[in-house]
Design a protein around this motif. Structure first.
Motif, PDB file in Angstrom:
ATOM      1  N   ALA A 150      31.334  26.590  38.852  1.00 22.32           N
ATOM      2  CA  ALA A 150      32.817  26.854  38.468  1.00 22.32           C
ATOM      3  C   ALA A 150      34.340  26.887  39.117  1.00 22.32           C
ATOM      4  O   ALA A 150      35.146  26.650  39.310  1.00 22.32           O
ATOM      5  N   ASP A 151      33.758  27.401  40.108  1.00 26.69           N
ATOM      6  CA  ASP A 151      34.816  27.547  41.215  1.00 26.69           C
ATOM      7  C   ASP A 151      35.496  26.689  41.913  1.00 26.69           C
ATOM      8  O   ASP A 151      36.567  26.347  41.674  1.00 26.69           O
ATOM      9  N   MET A 152      34.265  25.345  41.672  1.00 23.83           N
ATOM     10  CA  MET A 152      34.631  24.425  42.397  1.00 23.83           C
ATOM     11  C   MET A 152      35.921  23.579  41.537  1.00 23.83           C
ATOM     12  O   MET A 152      37.489  23.298  41.196  1.00 23.83           O
ATOM     13  N   ALA A 153      35.338  23.099  40.056  1.00 20.05           N
ATOM     14  CA  ALA A 153      36.329  23.310  38.901  1.00 20.05           C
ATOM     15  C   ALA A 153      37.610  23.943  38.517  1.00 20.05           C
ATOM     16  O   ALA A 153      38.023  22.862  38.545  1.00 20.05           O
ATOM     17  N   ALA A 154      37.625  24.284  38.739  1.00 21.10           N
ATOM     18  CA  ALA A 154      39.002  25.566  39.279  1.00 21.10           C
ATOM     19  C   ALA A 154      39.156  25.084  40.512  1.00 21.10           C
ATOM     20  O   ALA A 154      41.114  25.973  41.122  1.00 21.10           O
ATOM     21  N   GLY A 155      39.350  24.190  41.760  1.00 16.33           N
ATOM     22  CA  GLY A 155      40.135  23.676  42.826  1.00 16.33           C
ATOM     23  C   GLY A 155      39.590  24.890  43.499  1.00 16.33           C
ATOM     24  O   GLY A 155      39.927  24.451  44.453  1.00 16.33           O
ATOM     25  N   GLY A 156      38.865  24.827  43.948  1.00 15.76           N
ATOM     26  CA  GLY A 156      38.014  26.070  45.403  1.00 15.76           C
ATOM     27  C   GLY A 156      36.965  25.734  46.080  1.00 15.76           C
ATOM     28  O   GLY A 156      36.552  24.564  45.575  1.00 15.76           O
ATOM     29  N   PRO A 197      44.067  41.493  46.220  1.00 15.89           N
ATOM     30  CA  PRO A 197      42.403  40.660  45.992  1.00 15.89           C
ATOM     31  C   PRO A 197      43.680  39.443  46.945  1.00 15.89           C
ATOM     32  O   PRO A 197      43.159  38.687  47.806  1.00 15.89           O
ATOM     33  N   ALA A 198      44.391  39.412  46.868  1.00 11.37           N
ATOM     34  CA  ALA A 198      45.343  37.760  46.942  1.00 11.37           C
ATOM     35  C   ALA A 198      45.379  37.627  48.559  1.00 11.37           C
ATOM     36  O   ALA A 198      45.164  36.536  48.896  1.00 11.37           O
ATOM     37  N   ASP A 199      45.577  38.676  49.136  1.00 12.13           N
ATOM     38  CA  ASP A 199      45.052  38.711  50.625  1.00 12.13           C
ATOM     39  C   ASP A 199      44.247  39.008  51.666  1.00 12.13           C
ATOM     40  O   ASP A 199      44.115  38.879  53.244  1.00 12.13           O
ATOM     41  N   VAL A 200      43.257  38.956  50.688  1.00 11.88           N
ATOM     42  CA  VAL A 200      41.896  38.982  51.342  1.00 11.88           C
ATOM     43  C   VAL A 200      41.298  37.561  51.580  1.00 11.88           C
ATOM     44  O   VAL A 200      41.794  36.536  51.235  1.00 11.88           O
ATOM     45  N   ASN A 377      35.610  34.998  41.007  1.00 13.40           N
ATOM     46  CA  ASN A 377      36.341  34.511  42.345  1.00 13.40           C
ATOM     47  C   ASN A 377      36.759  34.990  42.952  1.00 13.40           C
ATOM     48  O   ASN A 377      38.047  35.324  42.044  1.00 13.40           O
ATOM     49  N   ILE A 378      37.001  35.316  43.960  1.00 11.37           N
ATOM     50  CA  ILE A 378      38.646  35.928  44.918  1.00 11.37           C
ATOM     51  C   ILE A 378      39.150  34.430  45.095  1.00 11.37           C
ATOM     52  O   ILE A 378      38.992  33.965  46.108  1.00 11.37           O
ATOM     53  N   ALA A 379      40.357  34.366  44.673  1.00 10.37           N
ATOM     54  CA  ALA A 379      40.770  32.535  44.253  1.00 10.37           C
ATOM     55  C   ALA A 379      41.239  32.627  46.400  1.00 10.37           C
ATOM     56  O   ALA A 379      41.191  31.498  46.578  1.00 10.37           O
ATOM     57  N   SER A 380      42.078  33.269  46.523  1.00 11.25           N
ATOM     58  CA  SER A 380      42.484  33.681  48.097  1.00 11.25           C
ATOM     59  C   SER A 380      41.161  33.006  49.772  1.00 11.25           C
ATOM     60  O   SER A 380      41.257  32.405  49.695  1.00 11.25           O
ATOM     61  N   ALA A 381      40.119  34.051  48.832  1.00  4.07           N
ATOM     62  CA  ALA A 381      38.417  33.618  49.786  1.00  4.07           C
ATOM     63  C   ALA A 381      38.172  31.883  48.997  1.00  4.07           C
ATOM     64  O   ALA A 381      37.865  31.173  50.511  1.00  4.07           O
ATOM     65  N   THR A 382      38.121  31.128  47.915  1.00  6.62           N
ATOM     66  CA  THR A 382      37.944  29.818  48.187  1.00  6.62           C
ATOM     67  C   THR A 382      38.837  28.762  47.965  1.00  6.62           C
ATOM     68  O   THR A 382      38.229  27.738  48.290  1.00  6.62           O
ATOM     69  N   GLY A 383      39.777  29.432  48.055  1.00  6.70           N
ATOM     70  CA  GLY A 383      40.934  28.787  47.490  1.00  6.70           C
ATOM     71  C   GLY A 383      40.895  27.681  46.137  1.00  6.70           C
ATOM     72  O   GLY A 383      41.906  26.582  45.675  1.00  6.70           O
ATOM     73  N   ALA A 384      40.547  28.497  45.273  1.00  8.53           N
ATOM     74  CA  ALA A 384      40.249  28.384  43.570  1.00  8.53           C
ATOM     75  C   ALA A 384      42.079  28.313  43.265  1.00  8.53           C
ATOM     76  O   ALA A 384      42.678  29.479  43.600  1.00  8.53           O
ATOM     77  N   LYS A 385      42.449  27.418  42.588  1.00 10.06           N
ATOM     78  CA  LYS A 385      43.348  27.721  41.388  1.00 10.06           C
ATOM     79  C   LYS A 385      43.730  28.372  40.570  1.00 10.06           C
ATOM     80  O   LYS A 385      44.896  28.727  40.214  1.00 10.06           O
ATOM     81  N   ARG A 386      42.610  29.381  40.595  1.00 15.19           N
ATOM     82  CA  ARG A 386      42.490  30.389  39.511  1.00 15.19           C
ATOM     83  C   ARG A 386      41.552  31.065  39.694  1.00 15.19           C
ATOM     84  O   ARG A 386      40.292  30.190  40.157  1.00 15.19           O
ATOM     85  N   ASP A 387      41.919  32.170  38.625  1.00 13.00           N
ATOM     86  CA  ASP A 387      39.592  33.132  38.741  1.00 13.00           C
ATOM     87  C   ASP A 387      39.289  32.288  37.600  1.00 13.00           C
ATOM     88  O   ASP A 387      39.649  31.363  36.666  1.00 13.00           O
ATOM     89  N   ALA A 388      38.047  32.321  37.769  1.00 12.97           N
ATOM     90  CA  ALA A 388      37.132  32.107  37.397  1.00 12.97           C
ATOM     91  C   ALA A 388      36.063  32.453  36.903  1.00 12.97           C
ATOM     92  O   ALA A 388      35.588  33.290  38.221  1.00 12.97           O
ATOM     93  N   ILE A 389      35.422  32.575  35.549  1.00 18.87           N
ATOM     94  CA  ILE A 389      33.454  32.886  35.347  1.00 18.87           C
ATOM     95  C   ILE A 389      33.083  32.315  35.968  1.00 18.87           C
ATOM     96  O   ILE A 389      32.613  31.095  35.634  1.00 18.87           O
TER      97      ILE A 389
END
Ligand code: ADP
Ligand code: MG
Length: 396
Positions: A150-156, A197-200, A377-389
């Motif tokens: 799901a994180d990858m589907a969100a671009g992470g 969270p965005a700075d992690v 997901n912590i989007a700044s850590a995975t590179g995802a474009k949005r939060d994901a369940i």
């Protein structure tokens, strides 16, 4: 959705393919979000179950994409489901606890976080095995599994996911902390003092135990260097370490991930060739020092020197977890490296989180989030474009 207290089992098996870690966690009824303070859970118990020897060989063989057979992969998925369920049931019995939900990471067979051309399209892909439906049926509770897609589907990149726990537990208004897990691969989460969270940020620093294990296996026919005793009798070959650290992975800027593709068989083969004629214990010491040096170099180059936070980040501590925390020689080398950077090494155990249990605890928390339809997901850590369940739910 109402949020009652939940007792959740978290189940982790990492790239070392050494076995299964189970954590039993009580999560209070209020909303567990990374923006909340620490102490968001109680660890009720944890246990480790090594894979039977034949299963470990099968898991390692399954990671070898060119040789694996589809029938075996399919059977392994169901077999691991049974083993994960047995591990949860045994842990429940030992601690006299009954869980209501389980989160199971599964065994990663393949991970390619970046999209690359495939059959005319660009795809990224990941695969964790260990059938959730089997676990749910045997344990009798809903099971969340398959967290990464799901994180990858969100671009992470689908990894790392443990920063959710790291942030929840270790964020601090005054002390910047680096949370360093040393599993097969070593990875860190950097939490600047007072950071939202965005700075992690988080990335893999390179090999953890994977190279030490492989070298110990080849030269001493032991699965790992218990306590770091062999390395303690050897002397690291500095020239070789310096040469390896000049390699592409270590120079690459984060975010970056590594796996058996980078530090598996081929890497070990080249390392042993480069060490031909040297004493066996010196080679194990070299692999051990490589892990310590690659961590400290990653901290120096990619955490402390980051422009956005330099000066005000106040990084003071590096908190170690994972099986590598039991390698005393590794800890000693790492402590020396960090001292020169002005950082203090601490163990996650000091914060009530046993080093071996940490990642399993993380997947209990992620499962709870998913159960409540909350992202983790912590989007700044995975590179995802949005939060994901994250994850898929199997019902008993
Ligand atoms: N007593 C010990 N002494 C030294 N190393 C240990 C010890 N116990 C575990 N390890 C190391 O930890 C590794 C497993 O760590 P783990 O955190 O489970 O990694 P992963 O998440 O990749 O499975 C083992 O392969 C071994 O290298
Ligand atoms: Mg493990």
């Amino acid at each position: 959705m109402t949020k009652k207290e939940l007792i959740v089992a978290g189940v982790m098996s990492g790239t070392s393919a050494d076995g299964i870690n189970v954590a039993l966690v009580r999560i209070p009824g209020r909303r567990a979000s990374p923006a909340r303070a620490a102490a968001a859970f109680d660890l009720l118990g944890h246990a480790e179950y090594p894979y039977p020897k034949k299963v470990r060989s099968a898991v390692l063989a399954a990671m070898n994409a060119r040789q694996a057979s589809v029938a075996d992969l399919s059977r392994l998925n169901f077999l691991l489901g049974k083993l994960y369920a047995d591990a949860i049931l045994a842990t429940q019995r030992n601690f006299g606890v009954k869980v209501q939900l389980a989160g199971c990471h599964g065994q990663t067979l393949y991970h390619q976080g970046e999209a690359r051309p495939f059959l005319g399209r660009k795809v990224a892909a990941t695969w964790q095995t260990g059938e959730g439906a089997i676990i749910a049926a045997r344990v009798g509770v809903p099971v969340v599994s398959d967290f990464r897609p799901a994180d990858m589907a969100a671009g992470g990149k689908g990894a790392p996911l443990v920063p959710f726990l790291d942030y929840m537990m270790f964020r601090d208004p005054h002390v910047g902390k680096i949370v360093q897990n040393i599993g097969g691969i070593a990875n860190l989460t950097a939490i600047p003092a007072g950071a939202p969270p965005a700075d992690v940020f988080a990335f893999d620093t390179g090999p953890g135990n994977m190279v030490i294990d492989a070298v110990t296996e080849k030269l001493f026919h032991l699965p790992f260097d218990r306590g770091g005793k062999i390395a303690a009798c050897g002397k690291p070959l500095d020239k070789i370490i310096q040469e390896i650290l000049r390699g592409a992975f270590f120079r690459q800027k984060p975010p970056k991930t590594a796996g058996r593709e980078e530090f598996g068989e081929q890497f070990v083969h080249d390392l042993l060739r480069g060490c031909r004629g040297e004493r066996k214990q010196d080679i194990v010491a070299t692999a051990t020092a490589l892990t310590a040096r690659s961590i400290s170099e990653a901290v120096r180059l990619h955490v402390l020197a980051r422009k956005q936070i330099a000066g005000d980040a106040r990084f003071q501590e590096l908190i170690v977890s994972g099986g590598g925390a039991r390698n005393l020689t590794l800890l000693k080398l790492l402590t020396a490296e960090l001292t020169t950077l002005g950082l203090r090494l601490r163990l996650s155990d000091e914060f009530g989180l046993p080093a071996a249990a940490k990642e399993a605890v993380a997947f209990a928390l992620l499962a709870c989030q998913t159960w409540h339809r909350k992202p983790s997901n912590i989007a700044s850590a995975t590179g995802a474009k949005r939060d994901a369940i994250l994850g898929k739910i199997s019902y008993p």
